[in-house]
Design a protein around this motif. Structure first.
Motif, PDB file in Angstrom:
ATOM      1  N   GLY A   1      42.963  32.063   5.114  1.00 43.80           N
ATOM      2  CA  GLY A   1      42.085  33.006   6.006  1.00 43.80           C
ATOM      3  C   GLY A   1      42.001  34.315   5.466  1.00 43.80           C
ATOM      4  N   VAL A   2      41.214  34.417   4.349  1.00 45.60           N
ATOM      5  CA  VAL A   2      41.180  35.673   3.911  1.00 45.60           C
ATOM      6  C   VAL A   2      39.965  36.616   4.505  1.00 45.60           C
ATOM      7  CG1 VAL A   2      40.930  36.988   1.714  1.00 45.60           C
ATOM      8  CG2 VAL A   2      42.033  35.006   1.703  1.00 45.60           C
ATOM      9  N   PHE A   3      40.080  37.691   5.093  1.00 50.00           N
ATOM     10  CA  PHE A   3      39.042  38.350   5.664  1.00 50.00           C
ATOM     11  C   PHE A   3      39.289  39.888   4.865  1.00 50.00           C
ATOM     12  CE2 PHE A   3      40.076  35.721   9.203  1.00 50.00           C
ATOM     13  CZ  PHE A   3      38.853  35.198   9.515  1.00 50.00           C
ATOM     14  N   GLN A   4      37.928  40.181   4.212  1.00 53.76           N
ATOM     15  CA  GLN A   4      38.310  41.293   3.281  1.00 53.76           C
ATOM     16  C   GLN A   4      36.891  42.495   3.612  1.00 53.76           C
ATOM     17  OE1 GLN A   4      38.938  39.277  -0.557  1.00 53.76           O
ATOM     18  NE2 GLN A   4      40.579  41.071  -0.542  1.00 53.76           N
ATOM     19  N   PRO A   5      36.772  42.930   4.811  1.00 47.79           N
ATOM     20  CA  PRO A   5      35.676  43.565   5.252  1.00 47.79           C
ATOM     21  C   PRO A   5      35.728  45.115   4.871  1.00 47.79           C
ATOM     22  CG  PRO A   5      37.298  43.467   6.931  1.00 47.79           C
ATOM     23  CD  PRO A   5      37.776  42.539   5.985  1.00 47.79           C
ATOM     24  N   GLY A   6      37.168  45.364   4.096  1.00 40.58           N
ATOM     25  CA  GLY A   6      37.361  46.736   3.569  1.00 40.58           C
ATOM     26  C   GLY A   6      38.231  47.494   4.718  1.00 40.58           C
ATOM     27  N   SER A   7      38.755  48.464   4.387  1.00 37.10           N
ATOM     28  CA  SER A   7      39.848  49.380   5.111  1.00 37.10           C
ATOM     29  C   SER A   7      39.213  50.804   4.867  1.00 37.10           C
ATOM     30  CB  SER A   7      41.079  49.448   4.693  1.00 37.10           C
ATOM     31  OG  SER A   7      41.765  47.776   4.689  1.00 37.10           O
ATOM     32  N   LEU A   8      39.311  51.444   6.065  1.00 38.39           N
ATOM     33  CA  LEU A   8      38.995  52.914   6.033  1.00 38.39           C
ATOM     34  C   LEU A   8      40.198  53.838   6.311  1.00 38.39           C
ATOM     35  CD1 LEU A   8      35.834  52.865   8.645  1.00 38.39           C
ATOM     36  CD2 LEU A   8      35.666  53.877   6.242  1.00 38.39           C
ATOM     37  N   TYR A   9      40.264  54.660   5.459  1.00 40.00           N
ATOM     38  CA  TYR A   9      41.514  55.530   5.462  1.00 40.00           C
ATOM     39  C   TYR A   9      41.048  56.969   5.980  1.00 40.00           C
ATOM     40  CZ  TYR A   9      44.037  51.872   2.644  1.00 40.00           C
ATOM     41  OH  TYR A   9      44.413  50.771   2.058  1.00 40.00           O
ATOM     42  N   LEU A  10      41.849  57.182   6.841  1.00 40.65           N
ATOM     43  CA  LEU A  10      41.394  58.758   7.648  1.00 40.65           C
ATOM     44  C   LEU A  10      42.728  59.755   7.210  1.00 40.65           C
ATOM     45  CD1 LEU A  10      40.386  57.306  10.921  1.00 40.65           C
ATOM     46  CD2 LEU A  10      39.088  57.199   8.982  1.00 40.65           C
ATOM     47  N   ALA A  11      42.220  60.937   6.768  1.00 42.40           N
ATOM     48  CA  ALA A  11      43.023  62.094   6.751  1.00 42.40           C
ATOM     49  C   ALA A  11      42.720  63.270   7.925  1.00 42.40           C
ATOM     50  CB  ALA A  11      42.730  62.625   5.503  1.00 42.40           C
TER      51      ALA A  11
ATOM     52  N   ILE B   1      38.280  64.493  11.555  1.00 48.10           N
ATOM     53  CA  ILE B   1      38.752  63.969  10.358  1.00 48.10           C
ATOM     54  C   ILE B   1      38.374  64.620   9.049  1.00 48.10           C
ATOM     55  CG2 ILE B   1      38.527  61.826   8.794  1.00 48.10           C
ATOM     56  CD1 ILE B   1      40.375  61.519  11.331  1.00 48.10           C
ATOM     57  N   ARG B   2      39.362  65.042   7.973  1.00 53.45           N
ATOM     58  CA  ARG B   2      38.913  66.034   7.014  1.00 53.45           C
ATOM     59  C   ARG B   2      38.521  65.261   6.004  1.00 53.45           C
ATOM     60  NH1 ARG B   2      42.414  70.727   6.570  1.00 53.45           N
ATOM     61  NH2 ARG B   2      42.140  70.407   4.076  1.00 53.45           N
ATOM     62  N   CYS B   3      38.536  63.933   5.748  1.00 57.28           N
ATOM     63  CA  CYS B   3      38.383  63.156   4.601  1.00 57.28           C
ATOM     64  C   CYS B   3      38.472  61.645   4.750  1.00 57.28           C
ATOM     65  CB  CYS B   3      39.310  63.356   3.386  1.00 57.28           C
ATOM     66  SG  CYS B   3      39.385  62.420   2.103  1.00 57.28           S
ATOM     67  N   ILE B   4      37.572  60.606   4.544  1.00 54.89           N
ATOM     68  CA  ILE B   4      37.521  59.414   4.872  1.00 54.89           C
ATOM     69  C   ILE B   4      37.470  58.797   3.387  1.00 54.89           C
ATOM     70  CG2 ILE B   4      36.343  57.642   5.868  1.00 54.89           C
ATOM     71  CD1 ILE B   4      35.240  59.690   7.722  1.00 54.89           C
ATOM     72  N   MET B   5      38.280  57.620   3.155  1.00 55.67           N
ATOM     73  CA  MET B   5      37.956  57.058   1.787  1.00 55.67           C
ATOM     74  C   MET B   5      38.060  55.575   2.420  1.00 55.67           C
ATOM     75  SD  MET B   5      38.907  58.673  -0.742  1.00 55.67           S
ATOM     76  CE  MET B   5      39.220  60.258  -0.988  1.00 55.67           C
ATOM     77  N   PHE B   6      37.296  54.597   1.455  1.00 57.82           N
ATOM     78  CA  PHE B   6      37.078  53.153   1.812  1.00 57.82           C
ATOM     79  C   PHE B   6      37.735  52.381   0.764  1.00 57.82           C
ATOM     80  CE2 PHE B   6      33.855  49.629   2.138  1.00 57.82           C
ATOM     81  CZ  PHE B   6      34.308  49.057   3.203  1.00 57.82           C
ATOM     82  N   GLU B   7      38.329  51.441   1.150  1.00 55.30           N
ATOM     83  CA  GLU B   7      38.792  50.418   0.242  1.00 55.30           C
ATOM     84  C   GLU B   7      38.086  49.118   0.422  1.00 55.30           C
ATOM     85  OE1 GLU B   7      43.350  48.629  -1.385  1.00 55.30           O
ATOM     86  OE2 GLU B   7      42.912  49.286   0.638  1.00 55.30           O
ATOM     87  N   GLU B   8      37.101  48.760  -0.351  1.00 59.51           N
ATOM     88  CA  GLU B   8      36.336  47.660  -0.391  1.00 59.51           C
ATOM     89  C   GLU B   8      36.914  46.471  -0.055  1.00 59.51           C
ATOM     90  OE1 GLU B   8      33.405  47.639  -3.588  1.00 59.51           O
ATOM     91  OE2 GLU B   8      32.854  49.846  -2.892  1.00 59.51           O
ATOM     92  N   ASN B   9      37.962  46.079  -0.671  1.00 56.64           N
ATOM     93  CA  ASN B   9      38.753  44.883  -0.445  1.00 56.64           C
ATOM     94  C   ASN B   9      39.992  44.718   0.579  1.00 56.64           C
ATOM     95  OD1 ASN B   9      40.184  46.081  -2.113  1.00 56.64           O
ATOM     96  ND2 ASN B   9      40.057  44.575  -3.896  1.00 56.64           N
ATOM     97  N   GLY B  10      40.133  45.692   1.257  1.00 57.23           N
ATOM     98  CA  GLY B  10      41.145  45.563   2.038  1.00 57.23           C
ATOM     99  C   GLY B  10      40.743  44.720   3.419  1.00 57.23           C
TER     100      GLY B  10
ATOM    101  N   VAL C   1      41.406  50.101  10.094  1.00 59.22           N
ATOM    102  CA  VAL C   1      41.546  51.476  10.048  1.00 59.22           C
ATOM    103  C   VAL C   1      42.795  51.966   9.769  1.00 59.22           C
ATOM    104  CG1 VAL C   1      41.208  53.516  11.547  1.00 59.22           C
ATOM    105  CG2 VAL C   1      39.558  51.750  11.796  1.00 59.22           C
ATOM    106  N   ALA C   2      43.083  52.628   8.795  1.00 61.04           N
ATOM    107  CA  ALA C   2      44.514  53.061   8.710  1.00 61.04           C
ATOM    108  C   ALA C   2      44.305  54.813   8.937  1.00 61.04           C
ATOM    109  CB  ALA C   2      44.694  52.993   7.058  1.00 61.04           C
ATOM    110  N   ASP C   3      44.750  54.930  10.171  1.00 59.42           N
ATOM    111  CA  ASP C   3      44.872  56.348  10.645  1.00 59.42           C
ATOM    112  C   ASP C   3      46.212  56.762  10.746  1.00 59.42           C
ATOM    113  OD1 ASP C   3      44.539  58.780  11.858  1.00 59.42           O
ATOM    114  OD2 ASP C   3      43.999  58.206  13.800  1.00 59.42           O
ATOM    115  N   ARG C   4      46.940  56.944   9.369  1.00 61.15           N
ATOM    116  CA  ARG C   4      48.419  57.052   9.527  1.00 61.15           C
ATOM    117  C   ARG C   4      48.939  58.343  10.057  1.00 61.15           C
ATOM    118  NH1 ARG C   4      48.408  53.963   3.484  1.00 61.15           N
ATOM    119  NH2 ARG C   4      48.537  51.963   4.307  1.00 61.15           N
ATOM    120  N   ASP C   5      48.025  59.413  10.026  1.00 64.77           N
ATOM    121  CA  ASP C   5      48.393  60.622  10.919  1.00 64.77           C
ATOM    122  C   ASP C   5      48.466  60.171  12.499  1.00 64.77           C
ATOM    123  OD1 ASP C   5      48.569  62.341   8.429  1.00 64.77           O
ATOM    124  OD2 ASP C   5      46.368  62.529   8.630  1.00 64.77           O
ATOM    125  N   GLY C   6      47.989  59.220  12.894  1.00 64.14           N
ATOM    126  CA  GLY C   6      47.989  58.897  14.352  1.00 64.14           C
ATOM    127  C   GLY C   6      49.119  58.010  14.472  1.00 64.14           C
TER     128      GLY C   6
END
Length: 807
Positions: free
Chosen positions: A83-93, A136-145, A246-251
């Motif tokens: 059941g693998v879904f890998q649409p990526g992950s957005l990391y927000l700062a 948001i100051r910075c956005i990173m994208f992990e393609e295989n998250g 979405v990884a909004d860890r400050d939130g």
């Protein structure tokens, strides 16, 4: 059911099934897994099962990416969907500190060749149009998250293991584990007993109970944890693709697509413990009552960021148990006090780590050592001092601050103090700010006020930076008094002491009473498992000093060489304390307290004597980790306060005073000295860290054949010292701390292992491993994730010839 097996895995969750699978992949096919109920019972079945590759620890990053890569291969091998879904992950700062963390992770990703990159707001809006990116100051994208199906992954491991010959027995609770005289085990169940070489405790929520069957107490505590899934969201239903998580860890929440809605989870401040007195045996696929009010603050932050969450109804709520260790890392590895009992307990990001965890567990069990240094996971990092009160306090802190950045040099207060020495209150009154080392409180630095706290943390230089600088300069100009009581100390005594130590350590033990030597301890793969100072106290007596945090870890190696009859080996870490008095005036200062001559001709470098110092019987060693003139002074714990008072008083006459461990870090880096778990680890070969000259190949010692193989090879990389561009470090107000990648001409060539500002040499310095460069070459160190120029030094900037040390 088999009656004999090479290994018995207890626990049929994702981790137990992964370990079973990986054991079979390494050739152990006569293996059995016992599950008390159905596979995935406990925590596995209700997990959110998010997967991501980046971690602050470089080796955990490597095994998380192994895990992510494994899932698709596992599907192909077994025919069982993961059941693998890998649409990526957005990391927000949202904060500067989070931006520093993400930029550092992006630099690491570039070094390791991983798909993690910065994206613009416009690209982020295309990737996930439901997110509000304001602030948001910075956005990173992990393609295989992405995420996986918990039951699918667990069953894929199980299918693969069965295909390779393993047996899985469900509805078979373990009722006993009994060690036999030869080190093997008998595992008792209601369906019969199994004689086995290895017991592997992967019992998840029941890890404590299974451990207790072997007389073992693990520092674990379950908590409740909630997430919810929304009803269908029209915008998602209308899309022809899956949205990235979405990884909004400050939130302080996590969010991803689930079906045609969104899944939102949180680690709330108002957390709840569960099963404090033991996990119920009848528990399996049950959940707790919903209590969304506890995560309301987190939910509101998620709604502010993704308004569609607030507009959709809630389809279902999952409130289930998780089980935590005091630092939220797994308790991993063989139990040092037992033979052939392996733990893998307290896993939180199980689906990001399951493959790597299974691989490394099989590594350790089959070959005797993991391919990567995983001390961050090693269960030996905790001892009996990690009691229930400490565990609960730390788990509360870890849960409530799950997404808080763990900054370099940060020491969290929860659960402390646990172990203290007699001078603890005295040091506190002197302004000491304390850190934790294997349960012991030890001074990091001495602040300006009584009861000072290490209140600010970050990737940049903090408020203590100048204070540590004053301590360093005081020691280099005059002398400093460093509490080294947390070093591990051992005494070996008896007619077989010398022979035993020579059979254990790579260097030849001192022949003359009063002489000391440095020696490596060699790992199974020929790397550096430890570094020790050994002193001959008498004809049949030796004193050993090693890393304090590795005391339980090193027990495994000490047990590998049988101690001769009539010879004793005892830890003295509790019974003895120590101070290092170092600096150009250390001799003058100490000579005021003793009638023993400390002149070089009477007390040379690397010598030791029992002396009387201020009326206290002290073992004095002429050695110092500062690289300066100095002595290590070891005394009975009962005498520590008296000795400390005398040292502080004598120090005032020469302008000396107390110095903490952060200053010691700076001082030893100025000298280029390596430290265990940073520069010295089983991953590194002796010739890569400059310890090959201490491996005496004309004698037999533990793992000699392995080190003979590594010494015959060309070094893969070298440990070097780097001087960073002062203009850049002053501008960024930051120094390297460890883990930063090193590049040259855009190509990754190494990584920093330790870093600090060298106050007495006026340079920002780093130790690290590199390849393909020479002294004088310019490289780039990714401090704060941005390029800082650095020069590879030919020699340490402080006393390169060792003249001060031997003066």
């Amino acid at each position: 059911m088999r009656t004999h097996a090479q290994a018995v895995v207890i626990g049929g969750g994702v981790i137990g099934c992964s370990i079973l699978y990986h054991l079979t992949k390494m050739g152990w096919t006569d293996v059995v897994l016992l599950e008390r109920s159905e596979l995935t019972s406990g925590s596995t079945w209700h997990a959110a099962a998010n997967i991501h590759g980046l971690h602050d620890n470089n080796n955990i990053t490597r095994i998380q990416n192994y895990t992510m890569d494994l899932y698709n291969a596992l599907e192909a091998e077994t025919g069982q969907s993961c059941g693998v879904f890998q649409p990526g992950s957005l990391y927000l700062a949202q904060t500067e500190a989070r931006e520093h963390q993400l930029r550092l992770q992006a630099a690491k990703a570039k070094y390791y060749g991983l798909p993690f990159r910065e994206v613009s707001r416009a690209e982020a809006e295309e990737l996930h149009p439901l997110v509000n990116y304001d602030g948001i100051r910075c956005i990173m994208f992990e393609e295989n998250g992405g995420n996986v199906d918990p039951s699918g992954v667990t069953n894929a491991y199980a299918v693969g293991a069965r295909q390779n010959g393993a047996e899985i027995i469900r509805f078979c609770p373990v009722t006993g584990t009994e060690q036999q005289a030869d080190g093997s085990w008998v595992v008792r169940t209601e369906k019969g007993d199994i004689a086995t070489q290895w017991v592997i405790n992967a019992a998840g929520l029941w890890g404590r109970e299974v451990a207790a069957l072997a007389g073992l107490k693990l520092p674990l505590q379950p908590t409740e944890h909630q997430y919810f899934v929304t009803e269908t969201i029209a915008e998602i239903a209308g899309m022809d693709r899956r949205l990235p998580s979405v990884a909004d860890r400050d939130g302080e929440y996590y969010l991803r697509q689930e079906g045609k809605g969104l899944l939102v989870g949180a680690y709330e401040k108002d957390m709840r413990f569960w099963a404090e007195d033991g996990t119920p045996q009848g528990f399996g696929h049950e959940l707790f009552a919903d209590d969304l009010g506890r995560i309301e603050d987190n939910m509101m932050r998620a709604i502010d960021r993704v308004p569609a969450v607030g507009e959709a109804g809630i389809k279902r709520v999952i409130n289930g148990p998780m089980i935590w260790s005091p630092d939220s890392n797994v308790l991993f590895g063989p139990v040092p006090e037992l033979s052939n009992y392996f733990c893998c307990n307290g896993i939180i990001p199980g689906f990001s780590q399951s493959g790597g965890m299974g691989l490394l567990a099989a590594d350790w069990i089959v070959t005797g050592e993991t391919r990567y240094d995983m001390f961050a996971w090693d269960m030996a990092r905790f001892g009996n001092w990690a009691d229930a009160a400490f565990t609960k306090a730390r788990v509360r802190d870890q849960y409530a601050n799950r997404f808080k950045i763990h900054f370099p040099n940060e020491e969290r207060e929860a659960g402390r103090a646990v172990r203290t020495r007699p001078v603890y209150e005295v040091q506190k009154d002197m302004g000491a700010v304390f850190g934790l080392n294997y349960g012991w409180e030890h001074p990091l630095y001495f602040g300006d006020t009584v009861g000072a706290k290490d209140e600010t943390h970050g990737f940049t230089r903090q408020g203590w930076w100048d204070i540590v600088g004053r301590e360093c300069k005081m020691l280099r100009d005059s002398a400093g008094i460093i509490d080294i009581s947390n070093f591990a100390k051992y005494r070996v005594k008896g007619a077989g002491a010398e022979a035993w130590l020579n059979a254990l350590f790579a260097n030849t033990m001192p022949k003359t009473v009063g002489r000391s030597c440095l020696t490596p301890l060699i790992g199974v793969r020929g790397g550096i498992a430890g570094d020790f100072t050994v002193t001959r106290l008498g004809e049949d007596e030796f004193w050993i000093i090693g890393s304090g945090m590795a005391e339980r870890y090193h027990q495994r190696f000490f047990k590998e060489v049988p101690i001769p009859n009539g010879t004793t080996f005892e830890s003295q870490t509790v019974e003895m304390c120590g101070f290092n008095v170092a600096g150009p005036k250390s001799r003058d200062m100490l000579q005021r307290l003793t009638n023993t001559s400390l002149a070089t001709e009477d007390f040379p470098f690397m010598r030791s004597k029992w002396i009387e110092l201020a009326g206290v019987n002290v073992l004095a060693l002429r050695v110092s980790f500062t690289g300066d003139l100095g002595w290590e002074l070891h005394c009975a714990t009962a005498d520590q306060a008296r000795l400390y008072a005398a040292l502080i008083a004598a120090g005032k006459d020469v302008g000396a005073g107390p110095v903490g461990s952060r200053a010691l870090m700076s001082l030893r880096i100025e000298k280029g000295y390596g430290s265990w778990s940073r520069e010295y680890s089983p991953e590194y070969w002796p010739q890569e860290v400059g310890l090959d000259r201490l491996c005496k190949m004309d004698k037999e010692f533990l793992n000699k054949s392995a080190v003979a193989e590594t010494l015959a090879k060309t070094p893969r990389e070298y440990l070097v010292i780097l001087a960073l561009d002062p203009a850049q470090t002053d501008a960024s107000h930051a120094d390297a701390t460890g883990g930063e990648p090193i590049f040259k001409d855009g190509k990754g060539i190494g990584r920093v292992t330790s870093g600090a500002y060298g106050y007495s040499v006026g340079q920002s310095l780093a130790l690290g491993f590199v390849k393909g460069v020479q002294p004088g070459d310019t490289v780039e160190v990714m401090v704060l994730g941005t390029s800082h120029k650095a020069v590879v030094l030919a020699e340490p900037p402080f006393d390169p010839k060792g003249e001060k040390l031997r003066a």
